[in-house]
Design an enzyme around this catalytic site. Structure first.
Site, PDB file in Angstrom:
ATOM      1  N   GLU A  34      13.507   2.154   2.208  1.00 29.67           N
ATOM      2  CA  GLU A  34      13.372   2.353   0.855  1.00 29.67           C
ATOM      3  C   GLU A  34      12.906   3.482   0.091  1.00 29.67           C
ATOM      4  OE1 GLU A  34      12.637  -2.475   0.402  1.00 29.67           O
ATOM      5  OE2 GLU A  34      11.730  -1.035  -0.958  1.00 29.67           O
ATOM      6  N   CYS A  82       8.843   7.481  -5.032  1.00 32.40           N
ATOM      7  CA  CYS A  82       7.830   6.873  -4.180  1.00 32.40           C
ATOM      8  C   CYS A  82       8.837   6.656  -2.669  1.00 32.40           C
ATOM      9  CB  CYS A  82       7.781   5.273  -4.892  1.00 32.40           C
ATOM     10  SG  CYS A  82       6.816   4.263  -3.878  1.00 32.40           S
ATOM     11  N   CYS A  87       5.266  -1.700   8.582  1.00 33.83           N
ATOM     12  CA  CYS A  87       3.643  -1.419   8.548  1.00 33.83           C
ATOM     13  C   CYS A  87       2.827  -2.660   9.483  1.00 33.83           C
ATOM     14  CB  CYS A  87       3.034  -1.327   7.365  1.00 33.83           C
ATOM     15  SG  CYS A  87       1.708  -0.953   7.064  1.00 33.83           S
ATOM     16  N   CYS A  98      -1.046  -6.835   5.176  1.00 31.92           N
ATOM     17  CA  CYS A  98      -1.621  -7.051   4.062  1.00 31.92           C
ATOM     18  C   CYS A  98      -0.756  -8.321   3.476  1.00 31.92           C
ATOM     19  CB  CYS A  98      -1.555  -6.133   3.025  1.00 31.92           C
ATOM     20  SG  CYS A  98      -2.564  -4.477   3.331  1.00 31.92           S
ATOM     21  N   CYS A 130       2.132  -8.269   0.755  1.00 32.32           N
ATOM     22  CA  CYS A 130       3.125  -6.888   1.138  1.00 32.32           C
ATOM     23  C   CYS A 130       4.182  -7.355   1.589  1.00 32.32           C
ATOM     24  CB  CYS A 130       2.345  -5.951   1.372  1.00 32.32           C
ATOM     25  SG  CYS A 130       3.463  -4.329   1.857  1.00 32.32           S
ATOM     26  N   HIS A 183      -7.997  -3.620  -3.809  1.00 30.41           N
ATOM     27  CA  HIS A 183      -7.591  -5.039  -4.146  1.00 30.41           C
ATOM     28  C   HIS A 183      -8.549  -6.179  -4.158  1.00 30.41           C
ATOM     29  CE1 HIS A 183      -3.601  -3.271  -3.792  1.00 30.41           C
ATOM     30  NE2 HIS A 183      -3.733  -2.965  -2.578  1.00 30.41           N
ATOM     31  N   CYS A 186       7.214  -2.676  -3.138  1.00 31.44           N
ATOM     32  CA  CYS A 186       6.977  -2.016  -1.814  1.00 31.44           C
ATOM     33  C   CYS A 186       7.652  -2.883  -0.556  1.00 31.44           C
ATOM     34  CB  CYS A 186       5.503  -2.107  -1.404  1.00 31.44           C
ATOM     35  SG  CYS A 186       5.099  -1.703   0.185  1.00 31.44           S
TER      36      CYS A 186
HETATM   37  N1  SAH Z   1       0.346   1.644   2.669  1.00 33.95           N
HETATM   38  C1  SAH Z   1      -0.338   2.264   1.790  1.00 33.95           C
HETATM   39  C2  SAH Z   1       1.009   3.026   1.029  1.00 33.95           C
HETATM   40  C3  SAH Z   1       2.117   1.859   0.806  1.00 33.95           C
HETATM   41  S1  SAH Z   1       1.711   0.350  -0.223  1.00 33.95           S
HETATM   42  C4  SAH Z   1      -1.225   1.447   0.981  1.00 33.95           C
HETATM   43  O1  SAH Z   1      -1.385   0.180   1.346  1.00 33.95           O
HETATM   44  O2  SAH Z   1      -1.743   1.978  -0.004  1.00 33.95           O
HETATM   45  C5  SAH Z   1       1.725   1.009  -1.790  1.00 33.95           C
HETATM   46  C6  SAH Z   1       0.970   0.101  -2.809  1.00 33.95           C
HETATM   47  O3  SAH Z   1       1.785  -0.985  -3.201  1.00 33.95           O
HETATM   48  C7  SAH Z   1      -0.533  -0.241  -2.143  1.00 33.95           C
HETATM   49  O4  SAH Z   1      -1.467   0.043  -3.122  1.00 33.95           O
HETATM   50  C8  SAH Z   1      -0.043  -1.606  -2.096  1.00 33.95           C
HETATM   51  O5  SAH Z   1      -1.263  -2.598  -1.907  1.00 33.95           O
HETATM   52  C9  SAH Z   1       0.771  -2.184  -3.081  1.00 33.95           C
HETATM   53  N2  SAH Z   1       1.457  -3.363  -3.009  1.00 33.95           N
HETATM   54  C10 SAH Z   1       1.950  -3.830  -1.797  1.00 33.95           C
HETATM   55  N3  SAH Z   1       2.717  -5.025  -2.116  1.00 33.95           N
HETATM   56  C11 SAH Z   1       2.436  -5.199  -3.343  1.00 33.95           C
HETATM   57  C12 SAH Z   1       2.771  -6.367  -4.287  1.00 33.95           C
HETATM   58  N4  SAH Z   1       3.490  -7.471  -3.888  1.00 33.95           N
HETATM   59  N5  SAH Z   1       2.591  -6.313  -5.594  1.00 33.95           N
HETATM   60  C13 SAH Z   1       1.721  -5.222  -5.883  1.00 33.95           C
HETATM   61  N6  SAH Z   1       1.363  -3.980  -5.293  1.00 33.95           N
HETATM   62  C14 SAH Z   1       1.719  -4.209  -4.099  1.00 33.95           C
HETATM   63 FE1  SF4 Z   2       0.900  -1.504   4.909  1.00 29.90          FE
HETATM   64 FE2  SF4 Z   2       1.704  -2.927   2.745  1.00 29.90          FE
HETATM   65 FE3  SF4 Z   2      -0.765  -2.966   3.604  1.00 29.90          FE
HETATM   66 FE4  SF4 Z   2       0.186  -0.736   2.563  1.00 29.90          FE
HETATM   67  S1  SF4 Z   2      -0.082  -2.622   1.510  1.00 29.90           S
HETATM   68  S2  SF4 Z   2      -1.033  -0.863   4.186  1.00 29.90           S
HETATM   69  S3  SF4 Z   2       2.614  -0.833   3.382  1.00 29.90           S
HETATM   70  S4  SF4 Z   2       0.767  -3.657   4.690  1.00 29.90           S
END
Ligand code: SAH
Ligand code: SF4
Length: 344
Positions: free
Chosen positions: A92, A105, A112, A116, A119, A219, A336
Site C-alpha cells: 500500500e 506514505c 513486517c 507490534c 499493527c 509508544h 498501516c
Molecule cells: N515500521 C516502522 C514504520 C511503519 S509503521 C515503524 O514502526 O515505525 C508507521 C507508524 O504507524 C508507526 O509509528 C507505527 O507504530 C504506527 N502504527 C501502526 N499501526 C497503527 C495503528 N493501528 N494505529 C496507529 N498507528 C499505528
Molecule cells: Fe512493523 Fe508495524 Fe511494528 Fe512498524 S509498527 S515495526 S510496520 S509491526
C-alpha cells in the site's frame, strides 16, 4: 525477472546504453523521461527511436507495480493505493494532502517481522523486502498522480508497510535515486524514516550524517509496557534506544520525532506522559501523538480525546513540542497495512 529501470542509478543506465551501442545523450534522455517527465510507460518515450524502445522493453521493465485498488477518504484529502507486485504480493501507498504539503506514505517491505500488537502489517508477518526500484516507483507514481491534479509532491515518509531499517540498503538507494538533482531532485530533508527502534539502523544513519529525518515509534516509556506491545523492545531496550538517539542528536543536530499511538487504557495515562518527559526533556525531540487506528485483530481502542489532550499538555509543559496527528483516512483503512493485510 527482467531488470527494472527504476532499480538503476544513472551510472548503471549509462553503462546499459553503452552496451547497446547508444550515444551517451540517450541515457540522459531516458533518465529525464523517468524522473523529470514522470513517464511511466516506455511507449511514452517518443524522443527515442522506436528500435531502441523495442530493444529496451524486450530486456527491461519500467516498473512492476500494478494499481489494483484506490480508495479515497470522504474528505477527499487521503487516497490509498493498493499495488500488486510482480510476484503477486500486494503493498500500500497512501497520499495525504495538507494545506501546505502533499505527503506520500510508502512501504519498504511486504509485511513486517516485528509483530507490534496494534499493527495490521505486523499481524500479517514478513513476506519480503522491496527492491529500491519498487520503493522509487511508489514515489514516482504518487508524484505523477499529484501532477495530473496540478499538485506537487513535497514529502516522503517511510510509514507504510514494513520496517525500513530491516531493508536499509534498498531504502538508502531509493532515497539516493530520488535525490539526484538531474533527475527527480527531492531533497534528503524531505524524507522521513520511521523505525520501531532498530539500533544498528539508527547508528548507521548517524554515521552517514544523513540529512534524512528520523522518527522513532516508541509508544511506551517503560520496558515492561513497551515489550508487551512492541515485542522487539526485549532486544532493543528503551535505555539503549535513548542512548543511540543521544548519539544521533549529538552528531546530526537534527530533531527526532517520537511517535506514539495512544491506546485507551494502555499507554495514554498521565504517568506514561511523565515517564516520556523524563526520557526526552531538554533534548531535540518532537512528539507526535496519534489516537490508535482500530484494527481487526487487536482489541485495543483509540484513546479518548480528553486523555490525548491531557497527554499532550504534560509533554508540552516540559518544553517539548507535541502534536496530536489527525487520524487520516480512517474510513478507508489507511492505517498501516490494513488493506494489504487482507489482500496478501
Ligand atoms: N515500521 C516502522 C514504520 C511503519 S509503521 C515503524 O514502526 O515505525 C508507521 C507508524 O504507524 C508507526 O509509528 C507505527 O507504530 C504506527 N502504527 C501502526 N499501526 C497503527 C495503528 N493501528 N494505529 C496507529 N498507528 C499505528
Ligand atoms: Fe512493523 Fe508495524 Fe511494528 Fe512498524 S509498527 S515495526 S510496520 S509491526
Amino acid at each position: 525477472m527482467a531488470v527494472d529501470l527504476y532499480d538503476l542509478s544513472f551510472a548503471e543506465l549509462k553503462k546499459l546504453l553503452q552496451e547497446l551501442n547508444q550515444p551517451a545523450f540517450r541515457a540522459k534522455q531516458i533518465w529525464q523521461g523517468i524522473y523529470k517527465n514522470l513517464w511511466t510507460d516506455l511507449a511514452d518515450f517518443s524522443n527515442l527511436p522506436l528500435s531502441l524502445r523495442d530493444q529496451i522493453s524486450s530486456q527491461y521493465n519500467l516498473g512492476g507495480l500494478t494499481l489494483e485498488k484506490e480508495l479515497s477518504s470522504t474528505d477527499g484529502q487521503t487516497h490509498k493505493y493498493l499495488y500488486r507486485l510482480d510476484d503477486g504480493l500486494a503493498i500500500e501507498t497512501v497520499l495525504m494532502g495538507y494545506h501546505d504539503r502533499n505527503t506520500v506514505c510508502i512501504s519498504s517491505q511486504v509485511g513486517c517481522a516485528m509483530g507490534c500488537k496494534f499493527c495490521a502489517t505486523g499481524n500479517m508477518g514478513f513476506s519480503r523486502n522491496l527492491t529500491s526500484g519498487e520503493i522509487v516507483e511508489q514515489v514516482i507514481k504518487s508524484a505523477a498522480i499529484l501532477i495530473a491534479d496540478g499538485k506537487k509532491l513535497t514529502n516522503v515518509v517511510f510509514m507504510g508497510m514494513g520496517e525500513p531499517f530491516h531493508n536499509y540498503q534498498a531504502v538508502q538507494e531509493a532515497i539516493a535515486l530520488l535525490n539526484d538533482p538531474d533527475g527527480f531532485g527531492m531533497g534528503k530533508r524531505r524524507f522521513t524514516i520511521s523505525t520501531v527502534g532498530i539500533i544498528p539502523g539508527i547508528k548507521k544513519l548517524t554515521s552517514e550524517r544523513s540529512q534524512t529525518n528520523l522518527a522513532i515509534s516508541l509508544h511506551a516509556a517503560d520496558d515492561q509496557l513497551r515489550s508487551k506491545i512492541v515485542p522487539i523492545n526485549s532486544k532493543y531496550s528503551i535505555s539503549a534506544l535513548m542512548k543511540t538517539c543521544d548519539e544521533y542528536l549529538e552528531k546530526t543536530s537534527r530533531r527526532i520525532t517520537i511517535e506514539w499511538a495512544l491506546i485507551d487504557g494502555v499507554n495514554d495515562a498521565a504517568e506514561q506522559a511523565r515517564k516520556l518527559v523524563d526520557l526526552i526533556k531538554g533534548k531535540l525531540f518532537h512528539v507526535n501523538l496519534i489516537q490508535l487506528n482500530p484494527v481487526d485483530h487487536f482489541s485495543g481502542k483509540p484513546a479518548q480525546d480528553l486523555s490525548a489532550r491531557n497527554f499532550q499538555k504534560i509533554v508540552e509543559g516540559s518544553g517539548i513540542p507535541c502534536t496530536i496527528r489527525l487520524r487520516r483516512g480512517i474510513d478507508i483503512q489507511a492505517g498501516c497495512g490494513q488493506l494489504a493485510s487482507k489482500t496478501n
